[in-house]
Motif scaffolding. Structure first.
Motif, PDB file in Angstrom:
ATOM      1  N   ARG A  54     -16.591  12.594  35.237  1.00  0.00           N
ATOM      2  CA  ARG A  54     -15.119  12.408  35.446  1.00  0.00           C
ATOM      3  C   ARG A  54     -14.742  11.301  36.544  1.00  0.00           C
ATOM      4  O   ARG A  54     -13.676  11.196  36.863  1.00  0.00           O
ATOM      5  N   SER A  55     -15.854  10.368  36.927  1.00  0.00           N
ATOM      6  CA  SER A  55     -15.563   9.356  38.135  1.00  0.00           C
ATOM      7  C   SER A  55     -16.384   8.416  37.632  1.00  0.00           C
ATOM      8  O   SER A  55     -17.533   8.132  36.722  1.00  0.00           O
ATOM      9  N   TRP A  56     -16.271   7.240  38.078  1.00  0.00           N
ATOM     10  CA  TRP A  56     -16.949   5.962  38.150  1.00  0.00           C
ATOM     11  C   TRP A  56     -16.539   5.003  39.213  1.00  0.00           C
ATOM     12  O   TRP A  56     -15.775   5.209  40.162  1.00  0.00           O
ATOM     13  N   GLN A  57     -17.509   4.064  39.227  1.00  0.00           N
ATOM     14  CA  GLN A  57     -17.473   3.058  40.580  1.00  0.00           C
ATOM     15  C   GLN A  57     -17.395   1.645  39.902  1.00  0.00           C
ATOM     16  O   GLN A  57     -17.928   1.251  38.899  1.00  0.00           O
ATOM     17  N   THR A  58     -16.258   1.050  40.149  1.00  0.00           N
ATOM     18  CA  THR A  58     -16.001  -0.328  39.627  1.00  0.00           C
ATOM     19  C   THR A  58     -16.708  -1.351  40.589  1.00  0.00           C
ATOM     20  O   THR A  58     -17.353  -1.069  41.679  1.00  0.00           O
ATOM     21  N   GLU A  66     -14.098   0.059  44.670  1.00  0.00           N
ATOM     22  CA  GLU A  66     -13.028   1.158  43.964  1.00  0.00           C
ATOM     23  C   GLU A  66     -13.818   2.230  43.223  1.00  0.00           C
ATOM     24  O   GLU A  66     -14.577   2.302  42.395  1.00  0.00           O
ATOM     25  N   ALA A  67     -13.229   3.462  43.618  1.00  0.00           N
ATOM     26  CA  ALA A  67     -13.842   4.718  43.019  1.00  0.00           C
ATOM     27  C   ALA A  67     -12.804   5.244  42.175  1.00  0.00           C
ATOM     28  O   ALA A  67     -11.762   5.630  42.931  1.00  0.00           O
ATOM     29  N   GLY A  68     -12.961   5.629  40.866  1.00  0.00           N
ATOM     30  CA  GLY A  68     -11.924   6.101  40.232  1.00  0.00           C
ATOM     31  C   GLY A  68     -12.330   7.532  39.700  1.00  0.00           C
ATOM     32  O   GLY A  68     -13.640   7.874  39.715  1.00  0.00           O
ATOM     33  N   GLU A  69     -11.476   8.279  39.291  1.00  0.00           N
ATOM     34  CA  GLU A  69     -11.536   9.660  38.783  1.00  0.00           C
ATOM     35  C   GLU A  69     -10.625  10.034  37.907  1.00  0.00           C
ATOM     36  O   GLU A  69      -9.390   9.527  37.851  1.00  0.00           O
ATOM     37  N   MET A  70     -11.083  10.804  36.746  1.00  0.00           N
ATOM     38  CA  MET A  70     -10.179  11.140  35.875  1.00  0.00           C
ATOM     39  C   MET A  70      -8.884  12.060  36.149  1.00  0.00           C
ATOM     40  O   MET A  70      -9.018  12.938  37.407  1.00  0.00           O
ATOM     41  N   THR A  71      -7.887  12.107  35.688  1.00  0.00           N
ATOM     42  CA  THR A  71      -6.741  12.524  36.066  1.00  0.00           C
ATOM     43  C   THR A  71      -6.272  13.534  34.982  1.00  0.00           C
ATOM     44  O   THR A  71      -6.035  12.976  33.891  1.00  0.00           O
ATOM     45  N   THR A 114      -0.663   3.847  39.524  1.00  0.00           N
ATOM     46  CA  THR A 114      -1.938   3.370  39.609  1.00  0.00           C
ATOM     47  C   THR A 114      -1.499   1.587  39.881  1.00  0.00           C
ATOM     48  O   THR A 114      -2.272   1.048  40.764  1.00  0.00           O
TER      49      THR A 114
END
Length: 216
Positions: A54-58, A66-71, A114
């Motif tokens: 559900r998440s990732w690191q750019t 930047e850390a992202g996560e599914m919405t 975003t």
């Protein structure tokens, strides 16, 4: 949800396999409609799929990691029992359309939120004020934006997303400008396009020609 009444008792619908087939087909149709709608906002080339997680690191940038996560997006709609009993197939089509429109509304809100957060963090924003016409704000935005290069090596101009009222005002303001403004706007576009080509040439220059054999 299909049920059958007999002897004043509710029993499961006996065609369970067919009900599952319908659910799967309906889901595939909704997914296809959503993809077509999404493609009007985001190029299919930029759409990514995740098989798990559900998440990732750019990659770190000057603005930090930047850390992202599914919405999760969800939308509820109701199918009255009478519509099912009456075998009103038109209701299924309208329900599918409502579902797609509801999901796309959430997707658009998430997308613009975003983008807004990203531009505010980088400072790449233009504030329209009464002292400046929409055309002047548009020119200021063009001066700040960098153009890209598509997969065919052509300059890719930025997309413009506005509400209908803001778009009509900006278009009218642009059409009311004189030749000096038009010349300046054309100059900005030409300079941005040339810089985009130069960046692409510099990037390609880091790689050997495709026909060149590796030498060790």
């Amino acid at each position: 949800m299909p049920l059958q009444l007999r002897d004043d008792k509710v029993i499961p619908f006996k065609y369970r396999g067919r009900a599952q087939e319908f659910d799967e087909a309906f889901t595939r149709q909704v997914a296809a409609d959503l993809e077509r709608a999404r493609d009007t906002l985001i190029s299919p080339r930029n759409a990514q799929r995740f098989s798990h997680g559900r998440s990732w690191q750019t990659k770190p940038t000057e603005h930090g990691d930047e850390a992202g996560e599914m919405t999760a997006h969800s939308f509820e709609f109701l199918s009255p029992f009478d519509d099912v009993v009456n075998h009103d197939l038109e209701k299924f089509l309208s329900a599918r359309q409502r579902l797609v429109e509801g999901m796309m509304g959430q997707f658009q809100a998430s997308l613009y939120q975003t983008i807004s957060q990203s531009t505010e963090k980088s400072g790449n924003t233009i504030v329209a004020t009464p002292e400046h016409s929409p055309a002047e704000s548009f020119l200021a935005a063009m001066e700040m934006i960098e153009f890209g290069i598509d997969e065919n090596g052509e300059v890719s101009l930025p997309q413009i997303h506005m509400g209908r009222e803001a778009f009509e005002k900006t278009l009218a303001s642009l059409e009311a400008q004189g030749p000096e403004f038009t010349e300046r706007l054309g100059q900005v576009k030409a300079e941005k396009a040339e810089r985009a080509r130069q960046r692409e040439n510099d990037r390609l220059g880091k790689f050997p020609p495709a026909w060149q054999e590796d030498s060790i």
